[in-house]
Write a protein that holds these residues in place. Structure first.
Motif, PDB file in Angstrom:
ATOM      1  N   GLY A   1      -9.843   2.254   3.654  1.00 52.23           N
ATOM      2  CA  GLY A   1      -9.636   1.677   4.970  1.00 52.23           C
ATOM      3  C   GLY A   1     -10.917   1.638   5.778  1.00 52.23           C
ATOM      4  O   GLY A   1     -11.249   0.641   6.406  1.00 52.23           O
ATOM      5  N   ARG A   2     -11.641   2.739   5.786  1.00 54.31           N
ATOM      6  CA  ARG A   2     -12.932   2.801   6.465  1.00 54.31           C
ATOM      7  C   ARG A   2     -13.875   3.660   5.646  1.00 54.31           C
ATOM      8  O   ARG A   2     -13.455   4.539   4.899  1.00 54.31           O
ATOM      9  CB  ARG A   2     -12.799   3.331   7.885  1.00 54.31           C
TER      10      ARG A   2
ATOM     11  N   HIS B   1       4.085  -0.709  -2.802  1.00 52.54           N
ATOM     12  CA  HIS B   1       4.546  -1.517  -3.933  1.00 52.54           C
ATOM     13  C   HIS B   1       3.923  -2.914  -3.900  1.00 52.54           C
ATOM     14  O   HIS B   1       3.608  -3.483  -4.955  1.00 52.54           O
ATOM     15  CB  HIS B   1       6.071  -1.625  -3.911  1.00 52.54           C
ATOM     16  N   TYR B   2       3.741  -3.453  -2.699  1.00 48.47           N
ATOM     17  CA  TYR B   2       3.102  -4.763  -2.542  1.00 48.47           C
ATOM     18  C   TYR B   2       1.681  -4.716  -3.113  1.00 48.47           C
ATOM     19  O   TYR B   2       1.254  -5.617  -3.838  1.00 48.47           O
ATOM     20  CB  TYR B   2       3.089  -5.111  -1.052  1.00 48.47           C
ATOM     21  N   GLY B   3       0.970  -3.655  -2.808  1.00 54.67           N
ATOM     22  CA  GLY B   3      -0.378  -3.499  -3.326  1.00 54.67           C
ATOM     23  C   GLY B   3      -0.432  -3.306  -4.824  1.00 54.67           C
ATOM     24  O   GLY B   3      -1.472  -3.524  -5.464  1.00 54.67           O
TER      25      GLY B   3
ATOM     26  N   ILE C   1       8.422   0.675   5.511  1.00 51.04           N
ATOM     27  CA  ILE C   1       7.311  -0.278   5.529  1.00 51.04           C
ATOM     28  C   ILE C   1       6.128   0.253   4.723  1.00 51.04           C
ATOM     29  O   ILE C   1       5.483  -0.495   3.974  1.00 51.04           O
ATOM     30  CB  ILE C   1       6.893  -0.599   6.976  1.00 51.04           C
ATOM     31  N   GLU C   2       5.844   1.531   4.818  1.00 50.59           N
ATOM     32  CA  GLU C   2       4.765   2.112   4.027  1.00 50.59           C
ATOM     33  C   GLU C   2       5.075   2.005   2.527  1.00 50.59           C
ATOM     34  O   GLU C   2       4.201   1.648   1.721  1.00 50.59           O
ATOM     35  CB  GLU C   2       4.547   3.574   4.418  1.00 50.59           C
ATOM     36  N   ASN C   3       6.306   2.286   2.160  1.00 53.48           N
ATOM     37  CA  ASN C   3       6.716   2.181   0.760  1.00 53.48           C
ATOM     38  C   ASN C   3       6.598   0.745   0.262  1.00 53.48           C
ATOM     39  O   ASN C   3       6.107   0.493  -0.847  1.00 53.48           O
ATOM     40  CB  ASN C   3       8.150   2.681   0.613  1.00 53.48           C
TER      41      ASN C   3
ATOM     42  N   VAL D   1      -3.042   0.822   1.419  1.00 56.24           N
ATOM     43  CA  VAL D   1      -1.888   1.710   1.258  1.00 56.24           C
ATOM     44  C   VAL D   1      -1.699   2.073  -0.212  1.00 56.24           C
ATOM     45  O   VAL D   1      -1.341   3.211  -0.551  1.00 56.24           O
ATOM     46  CB  VAL D   1      -0.616   1.045   1.820  1.00 56.24           C
ATOM     47  N   ALA D   2      -1.977   1.129  -1.109  1.00 57.51           N
ATOM     48  CA  ALA D   2      -1.828   1.389  -2.538  1.00 57.51           C
ATOM     49  C   ALA D   2      -2.990   2.193  -3.113  1.00 57.51           C
ATOM     50  O   ALA D   2      -2.939   2.603  -4.282  1.00 57.51           O
ATOM     51  CB  ALA D   2      -1.693   0.067  -3.293  1.00 57.51           C
TER      52      ALA D   2
END
Length: 317
Positions: A276-277, A29-31, A23-25, A270-271
């Motif tokens: 994130g913060r 790639h989605y990002g 899921i992280e991978n 993630v990308a």
């Protein structure tokens, strides 16, 4: 040859460590623009519901679709994946266990990228079917010291606390209210089947990360407006699905508390495209609805691991 898998074979082939990595991978790639998500669509019938969602993993040459029914309160999940170059069916799998792992892993990835690195205490509201993998995933990305669990039925939350203490090696206490679960917790997970808010923003401590992983319907509200008012950033896994699947966000937009344009996407964190913060004391809220492309990534993982272990049934298709 197409591989056909049952839930018991998926359970033998896939563990949480594998799923977190997959899921992280996929999110990375989605990002980077190498993934396309097909948002959930529902057909409501007099006796039940059919949902369809899917996506393409262009980095992996895979297309896929997930279908599931809900009839008389019972769920039945399936995922099929195809070779994007040939169009051939690669795998057809039951996805009850697969979805449980995928849902937990999505929360785990969100916690890894959005929570403070030293976050050690968790409050979880909801102790049903999806709750165990939520805690399992979070325990693998953060060094937990204590978990507080609440659900409406005392017997169920006590049984859940004992089972999770045994399986995780972390103290899990059953508590008597949502407020007790939330107060003082670094990470808060809402995974209850509710229509009215179970979390009030005033209970949250500075630096808390809130994960909404419960209902996906415009009628349901997991958190109150104060949660959004206090959140420095709000993340989702699908901005397209949010207006029709997240009742608390939609209501807050209607009341002028936030705008849809304020939503950020987990995939971009993630990308590495966004942070994130920005500080340790920010309150962060993330709604993880579950995406079809995550199911496709999960099914590809099950296919690969099952093939390597000689599991499942292969057929000419």
């Amino acid at each position: 040859m197409a591989l056909f898998l049952r839930d018991e074979e998926v359970n033998q082939a896939v563990n949480m460590d594998d799923m977190l990595a997959a899921i992280e991978n996929m999110q990375r790639h989605y990002g980077q623009g190498e993934v396309m998500n097909l948002g959930r669509r529902k057909i409501i019938a007099p006796g039940g519901m059919l949902s369809v969602m899917g996506g393409g993993l262009f980095y992996d040459g895979i297309l896929g679709v997930k279908t599931y029914t809900v009839v008389q309160g019972k769920y039945s999940f399936q995922v099929s994946i195809y070779n994007a170059d040939t169009g051939e069916l690669m795998c057809y799998t039951q996805a009850n266990r697969l979805g449980q792992l995928r849902t937990g892993a999505t929360t785990g990835v969100a916690v890894k990228y959005l929570s403070n690195p030293d976050a050690a205490t968790v409050g979880i509201i909801g102790t049903g079917y999806q709750a165990p993998t939520q805690l399992e995933a979070v325990s693998k990305v953060r060094n937990l010291s204590k978990v507080k669990a609440y659900s409406r039925t005392p017997e169920r939350r006590e049984a859940f606390a004992q089972a999770m203490t045994n399986s995780l090696g972390v103290t899990v206490d059953a508590v008597g209210s949502s407020e007790e679960a939330v107060s003082g917790s670094d990470i808060v997970i809402c995974i209850a089947a509710v229509l009215d808010p179970v979390l009030q923003g005033e209970w949250l401590s500075p630096g808390a990360t809130v994960i909404g992983a419960g209902p996906t319907t415009w009628r349901a509200r997991e958190v109150d407006d104060a949660t959004f008012a206090r959140a420095a950033k709000i993340f989702v896994d699908s901005p397209e699905q949010a207006p029709i699947e997240v009742g608390d966000l939609a209501g807050a937009v209607d009341r002028g508390i936030l705008q849809w344009s304020q939503l950020q996407e987990l995939r971009h964190v993630v990308a590495g495209a966004v942070k994130g913060r920005d500080s340790a004391d920010q309150i962060i809220y993330a709604k993880m609805m579950g995406t079809g492309v995550a199911d496709v990534a999960a099914a590809k993982l099950a296919h690969d691991n099952a093939k390597a272990r000689g599991l499942g049934m292969e057929m000419e298709w």
